[in-house]
Design a protein around this motif. Structure first.
Motif, PDB file in Angstrom:
ATOM      1  N   VAL A   1      33.745  48.779  87.789  1.00 35.92           N
ATOM      2  CA  VAL A   1      32.636  48.028  88.360  1.00 35.92           C
ATOM      3  C   VAL A   1      32.079  47.014  87.355  1.00 35.92           C
ATOM      4  CG1 VAL A   1      30.263  48.248  89.235  1.00 35.92           C
ATOM      5  CG2 VAL A   1      32.027  49.865  89.959  1.00 35.92           C
ATOM      6  N   TYR A   2      31.979  47.380  86.089  1.00 34.54           N
ATOM      7  CA  TYR A   2      31.384  46.499  85.093  1.00 34.54           C
ATOM      8  C   TYR A   2      32.104  45.150  85.015  1.00 34.54           C
ATOM      9  CZ  TYR A   2      28.923  50.681  83.524  1.00 34.54           C
ATOM     10  OH  TYR A   2      28.148  51.812  83.469  1.00 34.54           O
ATOM     11  N   ASP A   3      33.411  45.182  84.973  1.00 39.18           N
ATOM     12  CA  ASP A   3      34.171  43.926  84.883  1.00 39.18           C
ATOM     13  C   ASP A   3      34.068  43.108  86.164  1.00 39.18           C
ATOM     14  OD1 ASP A   3      35.028  44.304  82.288  1.00 39.18           O
ATOM     15  OD2 ASP A   3      36.838  45.381  82.895  1.00 39.18           O
ATOM     16  N   LEU A   4      34.057  43.775  87.289  1.00 39.94           N
ATOM     17  CA  LEU A   4      34.039  43.050  88.557  1.00 39.94           C
ATOM     18  C   LEU A   4      32.710  42.366  88.863  1.00 39.94           C
ATOM     19  CD1 LEU A   4      36.079  45.487  90.817  1.00 39.94           C
ATOM     20  CD2 LEU A   4      36.834  43.320  89.836  1.00 39.94           C
ATOM     21  N   ILE A   5      31.619  42.849  88.286  1.00 40.19           N
ATOM     22  CA  ILE A   5      30.329  42.230  88.624  1.00 40.19           C
ATOM     23  C   ILE A   5      29.617  41.599  87.441  1.00 40.19           C
ATOM     24  CG2 ILE A   5      29.979  43.722  90.614  1.00 40.19           C
ATOM     25  CD1 ILE A   5      27.928  45.222  88.983  1.00 40.19           C
ATOM     26  N   LYS A   6      30.288  41.458  86.309  1.00 42.18           N
ATOM     27  CA  LYS A   6      29.614  40.902  85.136  1.00 42.18           C
ATOM     28  C   LYS A   6      29.081  39.497  85.372  1.00 42.18           C
ATOM     29  CE  LYS A   6      33.956  39.583  83.025  1.00 42.18           C
ATOM     30  NZ  LYS A   6      34.937  39.958  82.052  1.00 42.18           N
ATOM     31  N   ASP A   7      29.705  38.721  86.261  1.00 33.63           N
ATOM     32  CA  ASP A   7      29.228  37.359  86.540  1.00 33.63           C
ATOM     33  C   ASP A   7      27.950  37.343  87.390  1.00 33.63           C
ATOM     34  OD1 ASP A   7      30.707  38.320  88.733  1.00 33.63           O
ATOM     35  OD2 ASP A   7      31.099  36.280  89.444  1.00 33.63           O
ATOM     36  N   LYS A   8      27.521  38.479  87.884  1.00 34.59           N
ATOM     37  CA  LYS A   8      26.292  38.567  88.678  1.00 34.59           C
ATOM     38  C   LYS A   8      25.057  38.773  87.801  1.00 34.59           C
ATOM     39  CE  LYS A   8      28.365  39.368  92.912  1.00 34.59           C
ATOM     40  NZ  LYS A   8      28.193  38.448  93.976  1.00 34.59           N
ATOM     41  N   TYR A   9      25.258  38.913  86.498  1.00 37.86           N
ATOM     42  CA  TYR A   9      24.167  39.160  85.555  1.00 37.86           C
ATOM     43  C   TYR A   9      24.178  38.099  84.456  1.00 37.86           C
ATOM     44  CZ  TYR A   9      23.919  43.808  87.662  1.00 37.86           C
ATOM     45  OH  TYR A   9      23.775  44.837  88.528  1.00 37.86           O
ATOM     46  N   SER A  10      22.999  37.730  84.008  1.00 38.43           N
ATOM     47  CA  SER A  10      22.868  36.782  82.901  1.00 38.43           C
ATOM     48  C   SER A  10      23.030  37.523  81.577  1.00 38.43           C
ATOM     49  CB  SER A  10      21.495  36.117  82.940  1.00 38.43           C
ATOM     50  OG  SER A  10      21.263  35.393  81.753  1.00 38.43           O
ATOM     51  N   ASN A  11      23.659  36.878  80.622  1.00 38.01           N
ATOM     52  CA  ASN A  11      23.772  37.451  79.273  1.00 38.01           C
ATOM     53  C   ASN A  11      22.613  37.025  78.384  1.00 38.01           C
ATOM     54  OD1 ASN A  11      26.211  38.757  79.798  1.00 38.01           O
ATOM     55  ND2 ASN A  11      27.389  36.938  79.294  1.00 38.01           N
ATOM     56  N   ILE A  12      21.802  36.092  78.875  1.00 41.97           N
ATOM     57  CA  ILE A  12      20.772  35.483  78.034  1.00 41.97           C
ATOM     58  C   ILE A  12      19.361  35.842  78.476  1.00 41.97           C
ATOM     59  CG2 ILE A  12      19.860  33.291  77.182  1.00 41.97           C
ATOM     60  CD1 ILE A  12      22.726  32.157  77.767  1.00 41.97           C
ATOM     61  N   THR A  13      19.069  35.694  79.759  1.00 47.47           N
ATOM     62  CA  THR A  13      17.697  35.849  80.227  1.00 47.47           C
ATOM     63  C   THR A  13      17.527  37.051  81.139  1.00 47.47           C
ATOM     64  OG1 THR A  13      18.095  34.447  82.146  1.00 47.47           O
ATOM     65  CG2 THR A  13      17.297  33.361  80.143  1.00 47.47           C
ATOM     66  N   GLY A  14      16.280  37.401  81.315  1.00 55.81           N
ATOM     67  CA  GLY A  14      15.938  38.473  82.252  1.00 55.81           C
ATOM     68  C   GLY A  14      15.847  39.822  81.573  1.00 55.81           C
ATOM     69  N   ARG A  15      15.167  40.725  82.251  1.00 54.53           N
ATOM     70  CA  ARG A  15      15.080  42.082  81.717  1.00 54.53           C
ATOM     71  C   ARG A  15      16.341  42.844  82.079  1.00 54.53           C
ATOM     72  NH1 ARG A  15      11.234  45.245  85.931  1.00 54.53           N
ATOM     73  NH2 ARG A  15      11.967  44.116  87.725  1.00 54.53           N
ATOM     74  N   GLN A  16      16.538  43.926  81.405  1.00 54.32           N
ATOM     75  CA  GLN A  16      17.744  44.719  81.615  1.00 54.32           C
ATOM     76  C   GLN A  16      17.688  45.416  82.973  1.00 54.32           C
ATOM     77  OE1 GLN A  16      18.743  46.890  78.192  1.00 54.32           O
ATOM     78  NE2 GLN A  16      20.680  47.601  78.979  1.00 54.32           N
ATOM     79  N   SER A  17      18.792  45.353  83.693  1.00 60.49           N
ATOM     80  CA  SER A  17      18.873  45.950  85.025  1.00 60.49           C
ATOM     81  C   SER A  17      19.196  47.436  84.926  1.00 60.49           C
ATOM     82  CB  SER A  17      19.971  45.255  85.827  1.00 60.49           C
ATOM     83  OG  SER A  17      21.244  45.626  85.304  1.00 60.49           O
ATOM     84  N   LYS A  18      19.158  48.081  86.067  1.00 60.24           N
ATOM     85  CA  LYS A  18      19.681  49.439  86.162  1.00 60.24           C
ATOM     86  C   LYS A  18      21.198  49.358  86.084  1.00 60.24           C
ATOM     87  CE  LYS A  18      15.780  51.576  86.939  1.00 60.24           C
ATOM     88  NZ  LYS A  18      15.212  52.457  85.940  1.00 60.24           N
ATOM     89  N   ASP A  19      21.810  50.412  85.613  1.00 66.71           N
ATOM     90  CA  ASP A  19      23.261  50.464  85.479  1.00 66.71           C
ATOM     91  C   ASP A  19      23.919  50.278  86.850  1.00 66.71           C
ATOM     92  OD1 ASP A  19      25.945  51.408  85.302  1.00 66.71           O
ATOM     93  OD2 ASP A  19      25.424  52.612  83.566  1.00 66.71           O
ATOM     94  N   PRO A  20      24.793  49.259  87.023  1.00 65.84           N
ATOM     95  CA  PRO A  20      25.415  49.022  88.328  1.00 65.84           C
ATOM     96  C   PRO A  20      26.297  50.174  88.806  1.00 65.84           C
ATOM     97  CG  PRO A  20      26.261  47.482  86.691  1.00 65.84           C
ATOM     98  CD  PRO A  20      25.164  48.245  86.043  1.00 65.84           C
ATOM     99  N   VAL A  21      26.907  50.906  87.888  1.00 64.48           N
ATOM    100  CA  VAL A  21      27.707  52.066  88.298  1.00 64.48           C
ATOM    101  C   VAL A  21      26.793  53.124  88.897  1.00 64.48           C
ATOM    102  CG1 VAL A  21      29.110  53.997  87.464  1.00 64.48           C
ATOM    103  CG2 VAL A  21      29.631  51.661  86.726  1.00 64.48           C
ATOM    104  N   MET A  22      25.660  53.360  88.249  1.00 57.92           N
ATOM    105  CA  MET A  22      24.700  54.324  88.791  1.00 57.92           C
ATOM    106  C   MET A  22      24.224  53.877  90.166  1.00 57.92           C
ATOM    107  SD  MET A  22      20.980  55.590  87.385  1.00 57.92           S
ATOM    108  CE  MET A  22      20.239  53.981  87.583  1.00 57.92           C
ATOM    109  N   MET A  23      23.974  52.579  90.317  1.00 60.25           N
ATOM    110  CA  MET A  23      23.487  52.067  91.596  1.00 60.25           C
ATOM    111  C   MET A  23      24.534  52.252  92.702  1.00 60.25           C
ATOM    112  SD  MET A  23      20.462  51.314  90.785  1.00 60.25           S
ATOM    113  CE  MET A  23      19.880  50.501  92.258  1.00 60.25           C
ATOM    114  N   LEU A  24      25.796  51.996  92.391  1.00 65.85           N
ATOM    115  CA  LEU A  24      26.848  52.225  93.400  1.00 65.85           C
ATOM    116  C   LEU A  24      27.000  53.716  93.709  1.00 65.85           C
ATOM    117  CD1 LEU A  24      29.630  49.649  92.563  1.00 65.85           C
ATOM    118  CD2 LEU A  24      28.374  49.863  94.697  1.00 65.85           C
ATOM    119  N   LYS A  25      26.842  54.553  92.698  1.00 67.13           N
ATOM    120  CA  LYS A  25      26.897  55.999  92.936  1.00 67.13           C
ATOM    121  C   LYS A  25      25.753  56.441  93.842  1.00 67.13           C
ATOM    122  CE  LYS A  25      29.382  57.729  88.902  1.00 67.13           C
ATOM    123  NZ  LYS A  25      29.271  58.613  87.711  1.00 67.13           N
TER     124      LYS A  25
END
Length: 151
Positions: free
Chosen positions: A39-63
């Motif tokens: 999941v991490y590789d497939l959705i990395k383009d949906k998140y900014s590397n520079i701005t914004g606060r840290q999101s919840k773990d996408p794997v946890m969210m899919l689970k």
């Protein structure tokens, strides 16, 4: 920015989970068969590397979405179960004292972060793998994947 859970359950929590979870629990079986790290590789383009606060773990969210499907729960109901169900916490990699995402975070992840098509593709792939391993029955498969976008 994309957040990741440490994946580390401390010794105290690990001992509790081991004593309370049945060895044949469905979530233990799913965890032993499915590797969600793709999941991490497939959705990395949906998140900014520079701005914004840290999101919840996408794997946890899919689970969490998978838990909703497996146990026929709404966003609100799954949050309540995560707070009290040891098996849910273990499956999500949460210690007993970790915060639980709220229902709006779950719906935002599903609808806005991923979008309908990406969510359906990820979720369909995960459920297919569960069906192939005979962990999930096929009765509700297509209907629930679409309906969960509306929850």
């Amino acid at each position: 920015m994309m957040g990741r859970n440490s994946g580390q359950i401390d010794l105290f929590n690990s001992m509790i989970f081991e004593r309370l979870m049945p060895k044949d629990h469905l979530l233990l079986k799913i965890d032993s068969i499915l590797d969600f790290s793709f999941v991490y590789d497939l959705i990395k383009d949906k998140y900014s590397n520079i701005t914004g606060r840290q999101s919840k773990d996408p794997v946890m969210m899919l689970k969490i979405c998978l838990l909703e499907y497996l146990y026929n729960l709404s966003d609100i109901e799954v949050v309540s179960r995560i707070r009290t169900d040891v098996a849910f916490r273990w499956f999500l990699g949460l210690n007993l004292d970790d915060d639980v995402p709220d229902d709006t975070t779950i719906s935002h992840f599903r609808a806005k972060r991923l979008g309908e098509e990406a969510f359906e593709n990820f979720f369909t792939e995960i459920v297919k793998k569960c069906i192939e391993k005979d962990l999930v029955k096929t009765k509700r498969f297509m209907i629930t994947a679409r309906m969960s976008l509306l929850m």
